[in-house]
Design a protein around this motif. Structure first.
Motif, PDB file in Angstrom:
ATOM      1  N   VAL A   1      -5.838  -5.103   2.848  1.00 39.80           N
ATOM      2  CA  VAL A   1      -5.687  -4.952   1.394  1.00 39.80           C
ATOM      3  C   VAL A   1      -6.508  -3.786   0.844  1.00 39.80           C
ATOM      4  O   VAL A   1      -6.502  -3.547  -0.366  1.00 39.80           O
ATOM      5  N   ASP A   2      -7.197  -3.081   1.707  1.00 43.65           N
ATOM      6  CA  ASP A   2      -8.049  -1.982   1.252  1.00 43.65           C
ATOM      7  C   ASP A   2      -7.215  -0.934   0.521  1.00 43.65           C
ATOM      8  O   ASP A   2      -6.195  -0.460   1.023  1.00 43.65           O
ATOM      9  N   GLY A   3      -7.646  -0.582  -0.686  1.00 48.73           N
ATOM     10  CA  GLY A   3      -6.990   0.474  -1.428  1.00 48.73           C
ATOM     11  C   GLY A   3      -5.734   0.069  -2.166  1.00 48.73           C
ATOM     12  O   GLY A   3      -5.085   0.924  -2.785  1.00 48.73           O
ATOM     13  N   VAL A   4      -5.346  -1.207  -2.123  1.00 49.79           N
ATOM     14  CA  VAL A   4      -4.156  -1.646  -2.856  1.00 49.79           C
ATOM     15  C   VAL A   4      -4.497  -1.708  -4.347  1.00 49.79           C
ATOM     16  O   VAL A   4      -5.387  -2.455  -4.747  1.00 49.79           O
ATOM     17  N   PRO A   5      -3.809  -0.945  -5.183  1.00 50.69           N
ATOM     18  CA  PRO A   5      -4.137  -0.964  -6.613  1.00 50.69           C
ATOM     19  C   PRO A   5      -3.671  -2.258  -7.274  1.00 50.69           C
ATOM     20  O   PRO A   5      -2.633  -2.816  -6.909  1.00 50.69           O
ATOM     21  N   GLU A   6      -4.448  -2.740  -8.237  1.00 52.66           N
ATOM     22  CA  GLU A   6      -4.104  -3.938  -9.010  1.00 52.66           C
ATOM     23  C   GLU A   6      -3.742  -5.115  -8.099  1.00 52.66           C
ATOM     24  O   GLU A   6      -2.778  -5.847  -8.347  1.00 52.66           O
ATOM     25  N   LEU A   7      -4.507  -5.294  -7.051  1.00 54.53           N
ATOM     26  CA  LEU A   7      -4.250  -6.357  -6.086  1.00 54.53           C
ATOM     27  C   LEU A   7      -4.380  -7.735  -6.727  1.00 54.53           C
ATOM     28  O   LEU A   7      -5.366  -8.032  -7.393  1.00 54.53           O
ATOM     29  N   ASP A   8      -3.361  -8.557  -6.524  1.00 56.12           N
ATOM     30  CA  ASP A   8      -3.386  -9.960  -6.954  1.00 56.12           C
ATOM     31  C   ASP A   8      -3.280 -10.802  -5.689  1.00 56.12           C
ATOM     32  O   ASP A   8      -2.193 -11.020  -5.158  1.00 56.12           O
TER      33      ASP A   8
ATOM     34  N   LEU B   1       4.093  -5.705   0.660  1.00 58.18           N
ATOM     35  CA  LEU B   1       4.525  -6.376  -0.560  1.00 58.18           C
ATOM     36  C   LEU B   1       3.526  -6.171  -1.688  1.00 58.18           C
ATOM     37  O   LEU B   1       3.910  -5.995  -2.852  1.00 58.18           O
ATOM     38  N   ALA B   2       2.236  -6.194  -1.359  1.00 59.39           N
ATOM     39  CA  ALA B   2       1.217  -5.975  -2.387  1.00 59.39           C
ATOM     40  C   ALA B   2       1.364  -4.576  -2.989  1.00 59.39           C
ATOM     41  O   ALA B   2       1.234  -4.395  -4.208  1.00 59.39           O
ATOM     42  N   LEU B   3       1.634  -3.585  -2.157  1.00 56.93           N
ATOM     43  CA  LEU B   3       1.837  -2.223  -2.659  1.00 56.93           C
ATOM     44  C   LEU B   3       3.094  -2.125  -3.512  1.00 56.93           C
ATOM     45  O   LEU B   3       3.217  -1.217  -4.349  1.00 56.93           O
TER      46      LEU B   3
ATOM     47  N   ARG C   1       5.224 -15.030  -5.721  1.00 60.73           N
ATOM     48  CA  ARG C   1       4.040 -14.846  -4.893  1.00 60.73           C
ATOM     49  C   ARG C   1       4.399 -15.213  -3.448  1.00 60.73           C
ATOM     50  O   ARG C   1       4.756 -16.355  -3.163  1.00 60.73           O
ATOM     51  N   VAL C   2       4.295 -14.212  -2.580  1.00 67.83           N
ATOM     52  CA  VAL C   2       4.559 -14.427  -1.158  1.00 67.83           C
ATOM     53  C   VAL C   2       3.220 -14.599  -0.458  1.00 67.83           C
ATOM     54  O   VAL C   2       2.354 -13.736  -0.531  1.00 67.83           O
ATOM     55  N   ARG C   3       3.054 -15.742   0.227  1.00 67.90           N
ATOM     56  CA  ARG C   3       1.816 -15.989   0.966  1.00 67.90           C
ATOM     57  C   ARG C   3       2.120 -15.927   2.460  1.00 67.90           C
ATOM     58  O   ARG C   3       3.187 -16.352   2.906  1.00 67.90           O
TER      59      ARG C   3
END
Length: 395
Positions: A311-318, A276-278, A245-247
């Motif tokens: 983060v808009d539209g990022v699938p399966e966002l954690d 990274l989220a993508l 997990r990168v913060r």
């Protein structure tokens, strides 16, 4: 004969000892005038140390040799020390010494104290150090007052041994691995306590190797690190198995633009978070330090809207958030005012509540009413504007 001004680069930069009790008038610490040394907040260039040295023991490790090769490939000479004593760092003044040290990187073997992992609540089960030292110039630096000697950045050559030594700690933590609320994170290892990984990664390659190690570790474990930089190119496409997990440490414009010298701009950090989220990484926000500016609702509302867009539209966002309010100790205040005498950072003890830590040390935090108001607002606004975001803790 060893020079009395030599720096022992095998000694850790931050001293892990309980802080001595002190009060606003009692503790005396060395101060340094860094006026003119700290670069303004702007698109950050990759750090190029002015001097790189390596101890003999470090070059006996394969990763130490890899770091030296990476540095030389960037056109930087690697000076081979005869021992762990580094000379030529101390200048005629504290300011000159600090400037020389801040521009120096030492390739060393991690001290034994760093190999025995310690808990690091509320962030993670265990703290694992791959380096110590940071080229940024944040005027609220949380390490101020806890660093020992000139801040030469140390990068650890025995990375393979450090990573191999993590297995016995799996399942033994209390912050996440045995905490029902955060058990889904597994046993967590925090790798950015005393450094910023993206500030050093192009020189060391250490965090990419750590990401691969955790990806290959077939267990409920997670590597965690946080950064104020945005250079994530070499992490996109890297096998990570969702175990890193990168913060990104972010703040509102008045704080980021004014107090975070030499770092990437917040919009660039959020763009890196999106990349990274993508790519399937769990990602996070470290909103710190939260500062109760006169118009803090408007300022931080703007930040949260930036996060929402990123983060808009990022699938399966954690996505997680760690919310940390500004605080200071008498020692850190004195050091920071010595480093940045022109700072506009508010450190008024009369406007704060005085609290005692576990070891009797004094710290100044916002009054209870202010803390409650901040917490309520951030919780409500993050939940409403970024509903996918899970708040891990408030402090």
């Amino acid at each position: 004969m060893t020079s009395p001004d030599a720096v022992d680069v095998n000694q850790p930069l931050a001293v892990d000892v309980p802080p001595a009790p002190h009060d606003a008038s009692g503790e005396r610490v060395p101060t340094r005038d860094l006026t003119g040394l700290a670069p303004p907040a702007r698109p950050a260039r990759r750090w190029t140390p002015g001097r790189v040295v390596a101890t003999p023991a470090a070059l006996e490790h394969p990763h130490g040799q890899r770091i030296a090769e990476r540095v030389r490939a960037l056109g930087i000479e690697v000076e081979h020390l005869r021992s762990n004593r580094l000379t030529g760092v101390r200048g005629a003044t504290d300011r000159e010494t600090y400037a020389r040290a801040k521009a120096t990187m030492a390739i060393v073997v991690s001290p034994p104290s760093r190999r025995a992992l310690q808990p690091i609540a509320p962030s993670a089960d265990w703290r694992v150090d791959l380096a110590e030292g940071c080229p940024a110039h944040c005027q609220y630096c949380y390490l101020a007052g806890s660093l020992s000697g000139p801040p030469v950045t140390r990068v650890y050559a025995d990375l393979d041994d450090i990573l191999a030594g993590l297995a016995p700690y799996a399942g033994r933590g209390t912050v996440t691995s045995r905490n029902a609320r955060r058990a889904d994170e597994g046993t967590t290892f925090e790798a950015s306590c005393y450094t910023d990984p993206l500030a050093l990664e192009h020189l060391t390659g250490s965090w990419r190797r750590a990401v691969r190690h955790f990806a290959d570790w077939d267990a409920p474990v997670q590597l965690r690190w946080t950064t104020k930089y945005a250079d994530v190119d070499t992490f996109v496409g890297l096998p990570h198995a969702g175990r890193t997990r990168v913060r990104f440490s972010v703040n509102c414009a008045p704080v980021g633009n004014r107090f975070e010298g030499g770092t990437a701009r917040v919009p660039d950090r959020l763009a890196a978070l999106r990349r990274l989220a993508l790519d399937g990484y769990p990602v996070g926000l470290t909103i710190a330090p939260i500062i109760a500016l006169p118009d803090w609702r408007e300022a931080y509302g703007g930040l949260i809207d930036q996060v929402r867009a990123a983060v808009d539209g990022v699938p399966e966002l954690d996505l997680t958030a760690e919310l940390i309010t500004h605080r200071f100790t008498p020692g850190s205040k004195e050091v920071l005012l010595g480093w940045y005498p022109r700072t506009r950072l508010e450190m008024d003890e009369e406007a704060r509540s005085r609290k005692h830590g576990r070891f009797g040390a004094v710290k100044y935090v916002y009054p209870r009413d202010t803390m409650a108001e901040l917490r309520e607002w951030f919780t409500a606004e993050l939940t409403a504007r970024v509903p996918a975001c899970r708040i891990l803790y408030w402090t």
